[in-house]
Every structure is written in structure tokens, then in C-alpha cells.
Design a protein around this motif. Structure first.
Motif, PDB file in Angstrom:
ATOM      1  N   VAL A  82       0.810  -1.212   0.000  1.00  0.00           N
ATOM      2  CA  VAL A  82       0.000   0.000   0.000  1.00  0.00           C
ATOM      3  C   VAL A  82       0.847   1.267   0.000  1.00  0.00           C
ATOM      4  O   VAL A  82       1.747   1.431   0.814  1.00  0.00           O
ATOM      5  CB  VAL A  82      -0.927   0.011   1.227  1.00  0.00           C
ATOM      6  N   GLY A  83       0.557   2.165  -0.922  1.00  0.00           N
ATOM      7  CA  GLY A  83       1.290   3.416  -1.018  1.00  0.00           C
ATOM      8  C   GLY A  83       0.433   4.466  -1.687  1.00  0.00           C
ATOM      9  O   GLY A  83      -0.771   4.271  -1.900  1.00  0.00           O
ATOM     10  N   SER A  84       1.040   5.588  -2.031  1.00  0.00           N
ATOM     11  CA  SER A  84       0.308   6.651  -2.710  1.00  0.00           C
ATOM     12  C   SER A  84       1.250   7.386  -3.656  1.00  0.00           C
ATOM     13  O   SER A  84       2.477   7.314  -3.502  1.00  0.00           O
ATOM     14  CB  SER A  84      -0.288   7.644  -1.695  1.00  0.00           C
ATOM     15  N   ALA A  85       0.681   8.100  -4.614  1.00  0.00           N
ATOM     16  CA  ALA A  85       1.489   8.854  -5.573  1.00  0.00           C
ATOM     17  C   ALA A  85       0.700  10.066  -6.050  1.00  0.00           C
ATOM     18  O   ALA A  85      -0.525  10.023  -6.170  1.00  0.00           O
ATOM     19  CB  ALA A  85       1.868   7.975  -6.768  1.00  0.00           C
ATOM     20  N   SER A  86       1.424  11.153  -6.308  1.00  0.00           N
ATOM     21  CA  SER A  86       0.800  12.347  -6.858  1.00  0.00           C
ATOM     22  C   SER A  86       1.829  13.094  -7.692  1.00  0.00           C
ATOM     23  O   SER A  86       3.036  12.897  -7.524  1.00  0.00           O
ATOM     24  CB  SER A  86       0.264  13.260  -5.744  1.00  0.00           C
ATOM     25  N   HIS A  87       1.356  13.927  -8.603  1.00  0.00           N
ATOM     26  CA  HIS A  87       2.265  14.709  -9.439  1.00  0.00           C
ATOM     27  C   HIS A  87       1.579  15.980  -9.885  1.00  0.00           C
ATOM     28  O   HIS A  87       0.338  16.095  -9.857  1.00  0.00           O
ATOM     29  CB  HIS A  87       2.742  13.900 -10.652  1.00  0.00           C
ATOM     30  N   SER A 107       5.519  12.981  -6.043  1.00  0.00           N
ATOM     31  CA  SER A 107       5.595  12.514  -4.664  1.00  0.00           C
ATOM     32  C   SER A 107       5.101  11.073  -4.609  1.00  0.00           C
ATOM     33  O   SER A 107       4.061  10.745  -5.196  1.00  0.00           O
ATOM     34  CB  SER A 107       4.730  13.398  -3.751  1.00  0.00           C
ATOM     35  N   LYS A 108       5.857  10.217  -3.924  1.00  0.00           N
ATOM     36  CA  LYS A 108       5.459   8.821  -3.788  1.00  0.00           C
ATOM     37  C   LYS A 108       5.760   8.328  -2.380  1.00  0.00           C
ATOM     38  O   LYS A 108       6.755   8.723  -1.770  1.00  0.00           O
ATOM     39  CB  LYS A 108       6.184   7.934  -4.806  1.00  0.00           C
ATOM     40  N   GLN A 113      11.270   9.872 -11.659  1.00  0.00           N
ATOM     41  CA  GLN A 113      11.081  11.059 -12.490  1.00  0.00           C
ATOM     42  C   GLN A 113      12.016  11.029 -13.693  1.00  0.00           C
ATOM     43  O   GLN A 113      13.118  10.493 -13.618  1.00  0.00           O
ATOM     44  CB  GLN A 113      11.322  12.331 -11.678  1.00  0.00           C
ATOM     45  N   ALA A 114      11.542  11.619 -14.785  1.00  0.00           N
ATOM     46  CA  ALA A 114      12.355  11.714 -16.006  1.00  0.00           C
ATOM     47  C   ALA A 114      12.235  13.117 -16.580  1.00  0.00           C
ATOM     48  O   ALA A 114      11.164  13.723 -16.545  1.00  0.00           O
ATOM     49  CB  ALA A 114      11.902  10.682 -17.033  1.00  0.00           C
ATOM     50  N   THR A 115      13.357  13.638 -17.105  1.00  0.00           N
ATOM     51  CA  THR A 115      13.393  15.003 -17.626  1.00  0.00           C
ATOM     52  C   THR A 115      14.274  15.062 -18.873  1.00  0.00           C
ATOM     53  O   THR A 115      15.320  14.419 -18.923  1.00  0.00           O
ATOM     54  CB  THR A 115      13.966  15.982 -16.578  1.00  0.00           C
ATOM     55  N   LYS A 149       8.970   7.501   2.029  1.00  0.00           N
ATOM     56  CA  LYS A 149       8.300   8.545   1.256  1.00  0.00           C
ATOM     57  C   LYS A 149       9.370   9.380   0.570  1.00  0.00           C
ATOM     58  O   LYS A 149      10.441   9.617   1.146  1.00  0.00           O
ATOM     59  CB  LYS A 149       7.447   9.442   2.165  1.00  0.00           C
ATOM     60  N   ILE A 150       9.080   9.838  -0.663  1.00  0.00           N
ATOM     61  CA  ILE A 150      10.057  10.636  -1.397  1.00  0.00           C
ATOM     62  C   ILE A 150       9.351  11.671  -2.256  1.00  0.00           C
ATOM     63  O   ILE A 150       8.314  11.401  -2.865  1.00  0.00           O
ATOM     64  CB  ILE A 150      10.966   9.724  -2.269  1.00  0.00           C
ATOM     65  N   ASP A 151       9.895  12.891  -2.280  1.00  0.00           N
ATOM     66  CA  ASP A 151       9.380  13.977  -3.120  1.00  0.00           C
ATOM     67  C   ASP A 151      10.516  14.453  -4.028  1.00  0.00           C
ATOM     68  O   ASP A 151      11.650  14.646  -3.566  1.00  0.00           O
ATOM     69  CB  ASP A 151       8.904  15.166  -2.278  1.00  0.00           C
ATOM     70  N   VAL A 152      10.203  14.671  -5.307  1.00  0.00           N
ATOM     71  CA  VAL A 152      11.181  15.183  -6.266  1.00  0.00           C
ATOM     72  C   VAL A 152      10.585  16.415  -6.962  1.00  0.00           C
ATOM     73  O   VAL A 152       9.491  16.331  -7.541  1.00  0.00           O
ATOM     74  CB  VAL A 152      11.564  14.116  -7.316  1.00  0.00           C
TER      75      VAL A 152
END
Length: 286
Positions: A174-179, A200-201, A213-215, A279-282
Motif C-alpha cells: 500500500v502506497g500513494s502517488a501524486s504529481h 511525490s510517492k 522522475q524523467a526530464t 516517502k520521497i518527493d522530487v
């Protein structure tokens, strides 16, 4: 007014000083405008009014970013001008042009029932898929043993070669993700869902390697602000430039990494976790 008179009359809304164009195809009136969703890519917003014989119409909106068509659009977005300035692109203003015209012609907008059914059915399918994934992840047993203790988050099984491989896989509970934000110049579907200004994941537990993430930008400088927290397990965050290892980012910290000479290079942020609850935010700036 007859239906044909309404369709042809819409063309009179075209003016050289307007930021939109109007065309007619069959029983459809199409209004279209362009804006820069990113500094380097032009986006196209299109609203289509489907005219019916009973003096009603349905409305469809589409947003094209050059690679993918997406139903709907945010009401407001930043539009980057060629001179470097910014202005607000408001899709509601564009739709209002058609709505006001059709209202003056005595036409009433109705909701597309098929679209409602689609919007309802998609979330149900997504929920079922998530529940199945959760059940599988919770019932699958792991043979991983954290040999370096609860206070040391260094990887013990996953290697640098595993992380750099294009054939990454992982399992997570169980987790979550947003962008949020805009796309850059990433091409193809493999990385497209990771191409956002903010991602954010969180993971109840993750084991394996996942792309965060990719750029790909035309500018030379890219700054990645990465914040992470690990409650248990092991984890490593890695930045890769055109398939080559660039650096690792310390976990349980807020760290800012500035990359130079990355024009038209593919920059990827990956997470390798060994039964990691984290948890990680980029966030990227370019």
C-alpha cells in the motif's frame, strides 16, 4: 435559425485579432487555440460542440501536448511566451466563446451521458486493479533479510548494475502517488508518466527498482530537489544521465542537486528499495 445557419454562422466569430480559430466539420463547431504549456513545447487546446437536431449540443474538450491527446484540461494553466514572460491560459474563456454563441442561437448544452458512464467505470476498474495488487503484494512472501540492521539504510542485495538496467521491476504494498506541473521533451510512453515538475510517492513497503522522475530539456541546467524519509528497510536514490550513473542522493535528507550541460539529455531519477517503508518527493527547476 436552422442547424446549417448556426454551423455556418459560427465561422463569423473568426477575427484576425483573436487568439483562437473556429472551423466547422459536419455537425461540429471546433474552436482551437495554442499556448506554451512548457517553455519548449507548444500545446493545443480544442473544444468541440456537437450540434443536434433538437436545438441542443454536447461539448468535448481535448488538450494536445505534441505526443499525447488527453480528454479534458485544467481550467487555468501557465502559458510561456516567446519573450520569456508568462501569462495565464484559461480554457474556460475559450469555451465561453462557443457557449455564448450557441446560447444566442437558442441552443442548450447537455451532458454527454456516455462520457459520464466512462468517467464512472474507469475509477471502478482502477479501484479493482489496486485491490488486486494490494492482495497479491500482501500475500507474497519475501526472503529478503536486512543484514545491516534497522539504522543502516545502505543496499545489501540490489547492485548498481541492477539500478542502471532498463529492465527494472519492483513490488510494493500500500502506497500513494501524486504529481503536478508540466511535461518536458521526453518521448515515448515508458517515461512519459514520470515527466512532471513535481512527483511525490510513498510506499508501505517496496522491493526492487522504480523510476521516479524523467526530464529532457533544451536548457543546460537542471536542479533536482529531493526529499526522502525511510522508516525501515534499505534504499538508495540514483540520478542517471543518458543511461550513465551520475550520482546517488542521500536518503533521510533534503538535498538539492544541480546538473550542468544536460541539454537534450535524458535525466532519470530512480529509487532502489529493499523492503523499504518510505516517502520521497522530487521537484525540478530548469
Amino acid at each position: 435559425m436552422t442547424k446549417q445557419e448556426v454551423l455556418q454562422g459560427a465561422l463569423a466569430l473568426n477575427c484576425s485579432d483573436k487568439k483562437y480559430t473556429i472551423t466547422v466539420e459536419g455537425d461540429k463547431i471546433i474552436i482551437e487555440t495554442k499556448y506554451h504549456g512548457t517553455r519548449v513545447r507548444e500545446s493545443t487546446f480544442r473544444c468541440i460542440a456537437h450540434i443536434k437536431d433538437d436545438k441542443t449540443y454536447t461539448e468535448s474538450t481535448y488538450d494536445f501536448d505534441g505526443y499525447r491527446k488527453q480528454y479534458g484540461v485544467r481550467k487555468k494553466a501557465v502559458s510561456y511566451c516567446l519573450d520569456g514572460s508568462k501569462e495565464v491560459f484559461d480554457s474556460e474563456e475559450i469555451k465561453k466563446v462557443l457557449r455564448d454563441y450557441l446560447d444566442s442561437c437558442g441552443y442548450q448544452r447537455v451532458v454527454n451521458k456516455k462520457l459520464i458512464a466512462l468517467c464512472v467505470s474507469i475509477p471502478v476498474v482502477v479501484i479493482v486493479a489496486i485491490l488486486i495488487a494490494v492482495i497479491i503484494s500482501l500475500t507474497s512472501e519475501s526472503d529478503f533479510i536486512d543484514t545491516n540492521g534497522p539504522e543502516n539504510f545502505a543496499l545489501t542485495e540490489i547492485t548498481r548494475e541492477d539500478i542502471l538496467s532498463k529492465d527494472n521491476n519492483y513490488r510494493s504494498s500500500v502506497g500513494s502517488a501524486s504529481h503536478s506541473g508540466h511535461h518536458t521533451n521526453i518521448i515515448g510512453t515508458r517515461l512519459r508518466d514520470c515527466d512532471y515538475d513535481y512527483i511525490s510517492k510513498s510506499f508501505g513497503k517496496i522491493h526492487g527498482v522504480v523510476i521516479l522522475q524523467a526530464t529532457k530539456i533544451s536548457g543546460n541546467t537542471l536542479t533536482l530537489n529531493i526529499s526522502s524519509s525511510v522508516e525501515s528497510g534499505n534504499a538508495e536514490i540514483v540520478i542517471i544521465v543518458d543511461g550513465e550513473y551520475y550520482c546517488s542522493v542521500d536518503v533521510n535528507q533534503v538535498q538539492s542537486i544541480t546538473l550542468q550541460n544536460v541539454s537534450n539529455k535524458e535525466v532519470i531519477v530512480k529509487l532502489a528499495g529493499e523492503e523499504a517503508k518510505m516517502k520521497i518527493d522530487v521537484t525540478r527547476v530548469y
